[in-house]
Structures are given as C-alpha cells and as structure tokens.
Design a protein around this motif. Sequence first.
Motif, PDB file in Angstrom:
ATOM      1  N   GLN A 119       0.831  -1.207   0.000  1.00 42.86           N
ATOM      2  CA  GLN A 119       0.000   0.000   0.000  1.00 42.86           C
ATOM      3  C   GLN A 119       0.864   1.254   0.000  1.00 42.86           C
ATOM      4  O   GLN A 119       0.574   2.210  -0.717  1.00 42.86           O
ATOM      5  CB  GLN A 119      -0.918  -0.003   1.207  1.00 42.86           C
ATOM      6  N   TRP A 151       0.555   4.060  -2.905  1.00 41.42           N
ATOM      7  CA  TRP A 151       0.140   5.425  -2.602  1.00 41.42           C
ATOM      8  C   TRP A 151       1.212   6.455  -2.929  1.00 41.42           C
ATOM      9  O   TRP A 151       0.910   7.608  -3.217  1.00 41.42           O
ATOM     10  CB  TRP A 151      -0.241   5.551  -1.131  1.00 41.42           C
ATOM     11  N   GLU A 185      -4.932   5.968   2.928  1.00 43.77           N
ATOM     12  CA  GLU A 185      -5.806   6.486   1.891  1.00 43.77           C
ATOM     13  C   GLU A 185      -6.534   7.720   2.428  1.00 43.77           C
ATOM     14  O   GLU A 185      -6.705   7.873   3.628  1.00 43.77           O
ATOM     15  CB  GLU A 185      -6.829   5.420   1.486  1.00 43.77           C
TER      16      GLU A 185
END
Length: 595
Positions: A526, A530, A548
């Motif tokens: 992740q 990102w 997020e």
Amino acid sequence: MPTRFGKVLLGLACTPVVFLTGCPQQQPVKAPTPQAPPTITATPVQQPAASQVPDYAARAQATRVQQLITQVDRSYNSGLQNYRAGRLDAARMDFDASVDMMLTSGLDIRSIQQLNDEFERVVTAVNALELDALKQGTGFSPKLEAAPLDAANDVTFSPDPELTARLNAELRTTVSDFPLAVNDYVAGFINYFTKSPGGHVHLLRSLERAGKYKDMIQKILREEGVPQDLIYLAVAESGFQPQALNGKSGAGGMWQFMPFAGAYGLTRNGWVDERFDPEKSSRAYARYIKELYNQFGDWYLALAAYDWGPGNVQRAVMRTGYADFWELYRRGNLPGETRNYVPGIIAAIIMAKNPQQYNLTEINPEPPAVYDTVPVGSQVDLRLVADVTNSSVATLVSLNPSLLRLVTPRDMTFDLHIPAGTKDEFQKRISAIPEDKRVSWRFHEVRGGETLSSIAESFHVHASEIASVNDIADGSALDLGDELVIPVAPVNTTSASGAVHIQRYTIRKGDTLITVADRFGVSVEQLRRWNALRSSHVSAGKSLIVSEPVRLAPQGRGARKKSSSAKASTSAKSSSKKTVTASKKPSSSSAKRRR
C-alpha cells in the motif's frame, strides 16, 4: 414468541397528550440489520425556488454541507466494505472518520436539517454494526446471548391446572414488593423455564449476569420508589447484558431504549451512548417505569406500556372499558409480544425468589461490578488508561460499555470507570502526560530484561524520543520498575475547518518501509502504491502518504492538533518505582421500544 413491536418516541413537536402514541408522520429510527447493512448515499441538499435566491453565504454553506455529506458517505461506505470483509479495525477507523468529519466541521449539525439527518443516520448505522460485531464475539466484549423471552419466541403453552394450583400455594410464602399473580399464562412460562433445556439455560445465565449489577440496580429502584423486584424486567429485555442491541429497531442497552437523542435523560452522540451505561440507564428505567405506573395506577399495565407504548395501552383500555391487563389479554386486545411480556416477567420473579423449587440452586452469580470513577474532561485513549492502571483494554471496555470508541469524548466530561483502587495511581501517572498527548502517548513500567531500545521497538518509536521526554541521560541504564512516558506520534487528519487531508509521515533516520507500514497499520505494498515507489528504499526527510484519504490511523482517531511542545511538562522517569445531564423525561404519551 411473536415478532417484537417497535414503539415510537414522541418528537419535541408532539403535544404530550395521554391518548397519543406519537406524531402520525413520525416513525422509529431503524438501525440496519447487521447481516445486510445499507450503503449510505449522499443526501442532496435541497435547492430553494428560483424566486427565493439565497445570498452568497447561504449558497456557500449549502455547497459545503453537500461536500461534507459526500465525504462522510464515502468514508462510511469504505468502512462498510471493510466490515463485510471482516477487517473490523479498518472498519472502525473509517466509521470513526465519518463521524469525526461532522463533529469537527464547525457547522451547527442540529440546525442544518440535511446534516442532522446524515449524522443520525450514520451514528445509528455505525452503532448497529459495531455492536453486531460484539454479538458475534469479534469485539472486546463477550459474545451476546439471546434474552430468555427472545429464546421463547415461538413456544406455545398448554394450560397445566396442577402446576397452577401448586404455584398458587407457593405464592403464599413468596416475599416480594411487586404484586405477583399466578394463572395459566404465568405457569406456562415457569414450565418453559423449568423444563425446556434452552429456556432453563437462558434464564440461568441471565440470573448469573444479574449478580454483577443487582446491588446497584436495586439501590436505584429503592431511591426512585420502584419495587425492587422490577429488576427482573431486564430478564425479558436483555438478559442483563448492557450492550444488547436490536438490529431491527435500534433499541439498545440493558433496558432496551430506542436511539432517540436526549430521551430519558441519556446522552447519545458520536462518542458515547448512555443507553449502554448500566448505572445511568437503570436510573432512566426506574424513572420511566414509575412514570408509567403513575399514569395507569397499575403495575401490570405499566409493564405492558413499557413494552407496547402507553398510547397503545391507553387506547385498548378506552376501547374495552377495562383497565385490567388480564382482561385485555383474554379479550385479545394486546399484541402477542405484550401478552407474553408481562407473564414472562412475573414468572422470572417467582423463580428467582424460589431458586430451590426451580432447579436454580446451581446459579453462580457474577461478582458485583466495583470500580473507581474519574471525571475526564478531555480525550484519553483507553490503551493509555490500561497502561497507567495496570489493567487491560478489555477490562476498561467492560467497565465503560457506553463508550463507542477506544477513546473518551472531546468537549464533554465523561465519567470514566477504572478498576477499583486505581484512582490515585491513575491521577498521578496521567498528570505526567500533557493533556493534548493523551490520545496517542503511552505509559510503560520497566520490566526485567528490558532496555530502552527494546521498549522503543515494542511501541514503534525511537529510543532517543523516549530518552528526551523522560530526561534520560545518554548511557543511563533503566531500573526495574522505572515509569516511562512513551511519546507515540499521532496522525492528524482533520483540520480546524473540518476538511480531511491525506495522512503523511516524514521518514526519519533508521526508518524502513516495513517499520513505517507496521507503525501505521498498513502494508508495504500500500505504501508503494500510494507513493508511486519503485523500490523499498526511502531516504530520511522524505514525506510519505501513510493512508488512503479520509481514513484515520489508529493513533489519530479523534486526536487534537499536535502541539509545538515535544516534551511532557513533568518528568516521569525515576531511578526507582514511584507512584506517579439535566434529566429529560419522556412525555407520558411517549413510547419506548426495542425488539
């Protein structure tokens, strides 16, 4: 037993007339059924007619409200996806974010209809989902069980004249401050609770759980002038489970109050729901059942009104001319739930008062709940409370079932329950941590074999930060029993204006993608996605997105803005161990309902 009815609580616009149950257009707020929770969609802000063009400020506020509702719905639906996938921690972060955005928006939620509707809808939905997780045994609290009357939902009872006659004889020696009647209906429930394995176990467990709250509840009933044996109404409502929740109606708590804000003098917001507070909800129950008795002049009708609603009972009395529960029962003027409700409670009282006759001698009551209470006027994470009281988060959740999060509320005083005998230690130790750091910082007592480095690693912080906050000189060794403040950094996602930002973290010397991912509860993949990283190498000083948008990290849930001070005002390190609502009653024509 037939399906439970939902009762309607009068809105503030309703005139408190005895003969009305509620406003015609008003319906109970429905919490989502946990098995099929709804996906919330944005509620469009109503636009005024062309002839009523609002001024610029009004248009700007309408736009801001719509944007906020869209953000809230996005966060809620993200939490819903995580909930369905079994990722409860991630779901909780999303749900907290959806509520936080409204609470910190700077807008007056109650005065803006669309925003107020959104707030009520989200809070009700989140509460239902979080408590459903508890019912499944996936939260900090024990798995919830069905109440005894719920377990008897589909049972039918045949008259047993012999049992009824024996019960009438026993009733002469049963001492109770509540009027007890024995007939075929009551005998049927006694027969079920005695002979049905499921019914007997459910009643047994309810009476065992009652031991935890019995002294407290009966003291309240005595102070409010209510028969103390009415404690056993909780057998029918919840089985003495303070976090019981009805997924269909949204009714919750030991006494199953509906989720209407401010009703019964109980606070309900995005932080706390006092329907789940055993002491405060018991006080509300005592006052409400007494109000119903004053209205009807009969305890059986008061119980029926508690279950079905005083307006419904009043109408049944007026239709038939009989102010008598049993006559209304025989004439078929009561719904099935209420027909079972009153005799079921009477049966529970008789059996609880005569345990030997009904094979209840094996009851092992839970020990009374004892705790210290400390008023907390700012946010404190329960993990920090567990640290300073040498207890566990599970223990604190059990003592504070009204808390909807693992942190105390902001902008209101909360009566925090902590293990008995820890109040002085709590106050001394918590004073070593600045108020604005208590949502993220931790406390640790040094154990054998621990070093500054090993402690820093366990809390995912740097040893130099612990040394700085606790004034530990370079090269100094830790002693067994030393008390340390651990400066865990918060992650702040909400600005003063209520806007939600991406969470970022500045890489420090010694950080790797693995340690950063572990610190913020995300995966390395992740972080790479990102931040568009092509490798696992990161340089000190680089700013990384660590979540997020719209999702709060665990340490940042409800955190205040980080102050400029990096140190506690008081040193917590030592060379040896040291101790460091106005009540609002519902109107006489209002109706509570649950199931």
